[in-house]
Design an enzyme around this catalytic site. Sequence first.
Site, PDB file in Angstrom:
ATOM      1  N   ASN A  42       0.845  -1.194   0.000  1.00  0.00           N
ATOM      2  CA  ASN A  42       0.000   0.000   0.000  1.00  0.00           C
ATOM      3  C   ASN A  42       0.881   1.244   0.000  1.00  0.00           C
ATOM      4  OD1 ASN A  42       0.639  -0.836   2.667  1.00  0.00           O
ATOM      5  ND2 ASN A  42      -1.078   0.294   3.538  1.00  0.00           N
ATOM      6  N   GLU A  44       0.382   5.220   0.506  1.00  0.00           N
ATOM      7  CA  GLU A  44      -0.601   6.223   0.930  1.00  0.00           C
ATOM      8  C   GLU A  44      -0.241   7.621   0.458  1.00  0.00           C
ATOM      9  OE1 GLU A  44      -1.069   5.625   5.181  1.00  0.00           O
ATOM     10  OE2 GLU A  44      -2.267   3.818   4.807  1.00  0.00           O
ATOM     11  N   CYS A  53      -3.911   0.559  -2.691  1.00  0.00           N
ATOM     12  CA  CYS A  53      -3.773  -0.635  -1.854  1.00  0.00           C
ATOM     13  C   CYS A  53      -2.693  -1.569  -2.415  1.00  0.00           C
ATOM     14  CB  CYS A  53      -5.082  -1.406  -1.817  1.00  0.00           C
ATOM     15  SG  CYS A  53      -6.395  -0.622  -0.886  1.00  0.00           S
ATOM     16  N   GLU A  55      -2.844  -4.741  -3.038  1.00  0.00           N
ATOM     17  CA  GLU A  55      -3.324  -5.660  -4.075  1.00  0.00           C
ATOM     18  C   GLU A  55      -3.296  -4.997  -5.448  1.00  0.00           C
ATOM     19  OE1 GLU A  55      -4.667  -4.909  -1.222  1.00  0.00           O
ATOM     20  OE2 GLU A  55      -5.754  -6.576  -0.304  1.00  0.00           O
ATOM     21  N   CYS A  88      -9.920  -5.109   0.228  1.00  0.00           N
ATOM     22  CA  CYS A  88     -11.061  -4.187   0.265  1.00  0.00           C
ATOM     23  C   CYS A  88     -11.908  -4.394  -0.995  1.00  0.00           C
ATOM     24  CB  CYS A  88     -10.586  -2.728   0.369  1.00  0.00           C
ATOM     25  SG  CYS A  88     -10.031  -2.018  -1.191  1.00  0.00           S
ATOM     26  N   CYS A  91     -10.458  -3.217  -4.360  1.00  0.00           N
ATOM     27  CA  CYS A  91      -9.486  -4.185  -4.878  1.00  0.00           C
ATOM     28  C   CYS A  91     -10.176  -5.441  -5.397  1.00  0.00           C
ATOM     29  CB  CYS A  91      -8.460  -4.546  -3.812  1.00  0.00           C
ATOM     30  SG  CYS A  91      -7.309  -3.198  -3.485  1.00  0.00           S
TER      31      CYS A  91
END
Length: 130
Positions: A42, A44, A53, A55, A88, A91
């Site tokens: 991830n 940010e 993210c 993934e 999430c 994703c």
Amino acid sequence: MKPEELYVHAKNALEHSYCPYSNFPVGCAILYKDGTVITGVNVENVSFGATNCAERTALFTGVTKGYQKEDVEMLVVAGKTDYFLPPCCLCRQVLVELCPADTPIYLSNNKGELKETILRDLVPLAFTEM
Ligand code: THU
């Protein structure tokens, strides 16, 4: 390669996670059918919505390297949670786009235990066609 071995790649990627706002590192490792492993973390941003993210970082890197949907063999998500960390829903939609529906997705916890799911079970009634 066994999922336990792929998990080590996802876990090792955690140290590169850029998560100064959430302090919630996530790593992902994708195994392709040719044996290649691609990892992602991830990343940010102070403008939170610009966060990517783990993934999606891994999946987009795979696309960038020329891999296609049918090339994906399995995927592992790793974090530092005591529960099995799931992708999430944003994703999940990207996973549906870029991985076959029968792709094994392994969730893991901070004990290194793995829980196998299948993409089609993570995303029932997926939106796949326009
Ligand atoms: N995160 C992921 O990288 N993958 C997920 O599927 C869950 C959430 C990241 C995004 C953000 O950097 C942090 O975890 C907290 O939400």
